[in-house]
Write an enzyme that holds these catalytic residues in place. Sequence first.
Site, PDB file in Angstrom:
ATOM      1  N   SER A 195       0.985  -1.382   0.106  1.00  0.00           N
ATOM      2  CA  SER A 195       0.444   0.161  -0.113  1.00  0.00           C
ATOM      3  C   SER A 195       1.392   1.341   0.263  1.00  0.00           C
ATOM      4  O   SER A 195       0.472   2.607  -0.656  1.00  0.00           O
ATOM      5  CB  SER A 195      -0.953  -0.148   1.373  1.00  0.00           C
ATOM      6  N   TYR A 232      -4.875   3.723   7.609  1.00  0.00           N
ATOM      7  CA  TYR A 232      -5.898   2.570   7.606  1.00  0.00           C
ATOM      8  C   TYR A 232      -6.860   3.549   9.236  1.00  0.00           C
ATOM      9  O   TYR A 232      -6.611   4.328   9.498  1.00  0.00           O
ATOM     10  CB  TYR A 232      -6.226   1.386   7.767  1.00  0.00           C
ATOM     11  N   VAL A 258       0.839  -3.940   3.692  1.00  0.00           N
ATOM     12  CA  VAL A 258       1.279  -4.963   4.539  1.00  0.00           C
ATOM     13  C   VAL A 258       1.964  -6.046   3.957  1.00  0.00           C
ATOM     14  O   VAL A 258       2.041  -7.157   4.928  1.00  0.00           O
ATOM     15  CB  VAL A 258      -0.222  -5.773   3.825  1.00  0.00           C
ATOM     16  N   LYS A 286       0.652   2.892  -3.002  1.00  0.00           N
ATOM     17  CA  LYS A 286      -0.653   4.071  -2.776  1.00  0.00           C
ATOM     18  C   LYS A 286      -0.503   5.986  -3.151  1.00  0.00           C
ATOM     19  O   LYS A 286      -1.181   6.217  -3.753  1.00  0.00           O
ATOM     20  CB  LYS A 286      -1.775   3.928  -2.314  1.00  0.00           C
ATOM     21  N   TYR A 311      -3.633  -2.509 -10.178  1.00  0.00           N
ATOM     22  CA  TYR A 311      -3.113  -2.197  -9.174  1.00  0.00           C
ATOM     23  C   TYR A 311      -2.839  -3.846  -7.876  1.00  0.00           C
ATOM     24  O   TYR A 311      -1.533  -3.414  -6.941  1.00  0.00           O
ATOM     25  CB  TYR A 311      -4.582  -1.711  -8.965  1.00  0.00           C
TER      26      TYR A 311
HETATM   27  N1  GLU Z   1      -2.355  -5.458  -2.337  1.00  0.00           N
HETATM   28  C1  GLU Z   1      -2.838  -5.047  -0.647  1.00  0.00           C
HETATM   29  C2  GLU Z   1      -4.093  -5.268  -0.928  1.00  0.00           C
HETATM   30  O1  GLU Z   1      -5.190  -4.625  -2.213  1.00  0.00           O
HETATM   31  C3  GLU Z   1      -2.632  -3.610  -0.450  1.00  0.00           C
HETATM   32  C4  GLU Z   1      -2.876  -3.825   0.948  1.00  0.00           C
HETATM   33  C5  GLU Z   1      -2.384  -2.829   1.985  1.00  0.00           C
HETATM   34  O2  GLU Z   1      -0.710  -3.291   1.666  1.00  0.00           O
HETATM   35  O3  GLU Z   1      -2.114  -2.776   2.591  1.00  0.00           O
HETATM   36  O4  GLU Z   1      -5.290  -5.507   0.005  1.00  0.00           O
END
Ligand code: GLU
Length: 307
Positions: A63, A243, A261, A66, A191
Amino acid sequence: MNYQQILKEIEKEIQPSLQKGKVADYIPALAEVDPNQFAMTITLKSGEQFSVGKSQEDFSIQSISKVLAFSLAINIYSKSLYKRVGVEPSGNAFNSLVQLEYEQGIPRNPFINAGAIVVMDALMSHYGGDYLALEKILNFARDISANQEIKFDSTVAKSEMEYASRNLSLAHLMKSFGNFDNDVRNVVQTYFKQCAIVMNTENLSRAMLYLAFDGTDPINGRSFLNELQAKRVNALMLTCGHYDASGEFAYNVGLPGKSGVGGGIVAVVPDVMSIAVWSPRLNSYGNSYAGTLALQMFTSKTGLSIF
Ligand code: GLU
């Protein structure tokens, strides 16, 4: 300040916490990583770096990517992007479907999964397809880290595609509300490739320096965002970067940051440095357990927080 000494202290004090938490196993390829690893790197304005632990060990930035995609998207779409994705903390899990239903397919922010998927959809529309959008993100990752070797791990991306039901559901839900332009599967797959970008803490800390210096890399002078855009990305990292534990991170660490993650976290001290930390075991919110703690130790020891 003796940064190397401070990092060494943190590395020592963090040891008992390296066994705490759990690696992300909903992406099978991530579960294969040795879970007890730790690395931390800081990069200063001058380019000087200080590291401890496995700072050259590559990991999946997940993430954290992002932030890169959003940086590209605000350069292209400016305010019109906010019709498709908001800027409020979610207070919900990173992959929650419930909130998206209530809010009629407009994700709360670009750092939860739905928001990042819609950003990818927008990038694909702008650049003319999956391949070109991914190339732009990869090139952006290479440019900000001043390392042309940066790539994504196709095994991790494929592994995530095999367990993609929830992310596909988020995308379908947005499509049902008319907030989606491209093919759902194609966008989600791209993605996942973006999330599978691989870096180590040395790369990552170098890469995020532009956010600590108003959008411009202080080492080579390359400008990636203007000051206002950089302010916005940092504000979102502070309020939405972890989050539904974003408040806790701001409270304990006091810096804009973004987790993934894969166990990585990046944080910026405006006008001073960028910090990357990595430890694969996650807390219940999906943020690195030891990584969060290490950043908390760092800001407590140095007094370097934005508050
Ligand atoms: N590729 C992961 C997902 O879409 C990213 C989530 C993350 O890193 O928090 O679940």
